[in-house]
Enzyme design. Structure first.
Site, PDB file in Angstrom:
ATOM      1  N   HIS A   5       4.734   0.142   0.052  1.00 23.46           N
ATOM      2  CA  HIS A   5       5.556  -0.606   0.997  1.00 23.46           C
ATOM      3  C   HIS A   5       4.769  -1.762   1.602  1.00 23.46           C
ATOM      4  O   HIS A   5       3.535  -1.804   1.532  1.00 23.46           O
ATOM      5  CB  HIS A   5       6.139   0.304   2.083  1.00 23.46           C
ATOM      6  CG  HIS A   5       5.106   1.013   2.899  1.00 23.46           C
ATOM      7  ND1 HIS A   5       4.415   2.104   2.434  1.00 23.46           N
ATOM      8  CD2 HIS A   5       4.641   0.788   4.149  1.00 23.46           C
ATOM      9  CE1 HIS A   5       3.572   2.516   3.363  1.00 23.46           C
ATOM     10  NE2 HIS A   5       3.673   1.736   4.410  1.00 23.46           N
ATOM     11  N   HIS A  50       0.835  -1.210   0.000  1.00 26.63           N
ATOM     12  CA  HIS A  50       0.000   0.000   0.000  1.00 26.63           C
ATOM     13  C   HIS A  50       0.861   1.248   0.000  1.00 26.63           C
ATOM     14  O   HIS A  50       2.069   1.203   0.258  1.00 26.63           O
ATOM     15  CB  HIS A  50      -0.907   0.021   1.236  1.00 26.63           C
ATOM     16  CG  HIS A  50      -0.160   0.182   2.523  1.00 26.63           C
ATOM     17  ND1 HIS A  50       0.609  -0.820   3.071  1.00 26.63           N
ATOM     18  CD2 HIS A  50      -0.026   1.251   3.353  1.00 26.63           C
ATOM     19  CE1 HIS A  50       1.164  -0.396   4.183  1.00 26.63           C
ATOM     20  NE2 HIS A  50       0.809   0.863   4.381  1.00 26.63           N
ATOM     21  N   ASP A  99       0.588   4.916   2.041  1.00 30.28           N
ATOM     22  CA  ASP A  99      -0.157   5.360   3.229  1.00 30.28           C
ATOM     23  C   ASP A  99      -1.219   6.410   2.892  1.00 30.28           C
ATOM     24  O   ASP A  99      -0.960   7.374   2.156  1.00 30.28           O
ATOM     25  CB  ASP A  99       0.812   5.931   4.277  1.00 30.28           C
ATOM     26  CG  ASP A  99       1.626   4.828   4.933  1.00 30.28           C
ATOM     27  OD1 ASP A  99       1.104   3.713   5.097  1.00 30.28           O
ATOM     28  OD2 ASP A  99       2.800   5.084   5.278  1.00 30.28           O
TER      29      ASP A  99
END
Ligand code: SIN
Length: 298
Positions: free
Chosen positions: A274, A119, A121
């Site tokens: 990440h 994803h 953030d």
């Protein structure tokens, strides 16, 4: 489009002598010799900021900083996000989200399964995050790595036909997309109140975004938060997303970070996705995260 942020407070502090050492990896560099607990003057800050734009993930080694210093440094890049899971905020420092698998008196002290799916953030909000800063507090003796995938490289590696097809598309991102699935696996995950659900209404984002400071294009869909391509029938949307998810995290786009004590890792959510690789259950891992608010993607 390489203007450097000007939020750095003016300071005539002496220059610090630090090196930016690119990793032997598709992305990332380490910063050695800088002490974030000491004042950072405007020229040094600009150097850091440029390195961040160039390498997308910076690893500041050996930062023995307090939560307040972590917050102050993060704020130089922009206002900070207050995470919807207020249960895992650091006491007296709501800007810090505790990422941890540790339980005290049977209660989790932090978000234990943060980052189990790839994803970027806060992509589920109209203004997703510019970048996040994760500071190691307690590390396991094995496991606990974090992976970063360069979404500029992912975009550039697509065929021209697929690039042309996806360029105009938009996709919905939702914080709730996998929430109940995660809660079923990890019952310690809090049930969200209506007020929390209202804070995370789904957002529609471009499938390909342009980095507001470098002008580079990047793929901007993720297995964690992207639910559908707007305007496509469900079957076609699912098939296209599955293809893009698989492509976006190919090994040739990825840097794997093995944490060292006191690392502070600052990544660009506009350029990267990440993933937390996972920690064996019997080992303790705790990191503190700040999240810098970004701009509306275009
Ligand atoms: C996160 O997704 O912010 C957490 C990553 C990690 O714990 O490695």
């Amino acid at each position: 489009m390489t203007a450097v942020l000007s939020r750095a407070p003016p300071t005539d502090a002496p220059a610090q002598h630090f090196e930016v050492r690119p990793f032997d990896a598709p992305v990332g560099a380490e910063i050695v010799g800088l002490d974030i607990a000491e004042p950072i003057n405007a020229a040094d800050f600009q150097r850091i900021h440029r390195a961040h734009l160039e390498h997308h993930v910076l690893v500041f080694r050996d930062q023995r900083i307090t939560p307040a210093q972590h917050i102050d440094f993060s704020r130089r890049f922009g206002p900070l996000e207050i995470h919807v899971l207020h249960q895992f905020q650091l006491k007296d420092h709501p800007e810090i989200l505790i990422v941890s698998n540790i339980k005290e008196n049977g209660e989790p002290i932090g978000l234990g399964d943060a980052g189990v799916y790839w994803h970027s953030d806060i992509s589920y909000k109209p203004k997703p995050s510019l970048g996040s800063l994760l500071h190691a507090q307690e590390l396991p003796s094995e496991g606990g790595d974090t992976l970063f995938a360069d979404q500029h490289l992912a975009w550039e590696a697509l065929s021209p036909e697929l690039q042309q097809c996806i360029l105009p598309l938009k996709a919905e991102h939702s914080y709730l997309a996998k929430y109940e699935e995660l809660r079923a696996k990890n019952p310690w995950r809090p049930k969200l109140s209506q007020a929390q659900i209202d804070q995370v209404a789904p957002a529609v984002q471009p499938v390909v975004r342009t980095h507001p400071q470098t002008g580079r294009k990047a793929l901007f869909v993720s297995e964690h938060f992207t639910t559908r391509i707007v305007g496509l029938p469900p079957g076609e949307s699912d098939a296209l997303l599955a293809e893009l998810f698989a492509h976006s995290v190919k090994p040739e786009f990825v840097y794997r970070h093995a944490w060292a004590p006191h690392d502070l890792v600052f990544w660009d959510n506009r350029s990267l996705m990440h993933l937390a690789a996972g920690t064996p259950d019997h080992l303790r891992r705790r990191l503190n995260r700040t999240t810098v608010v970004g701009d509306t993607p275009f």
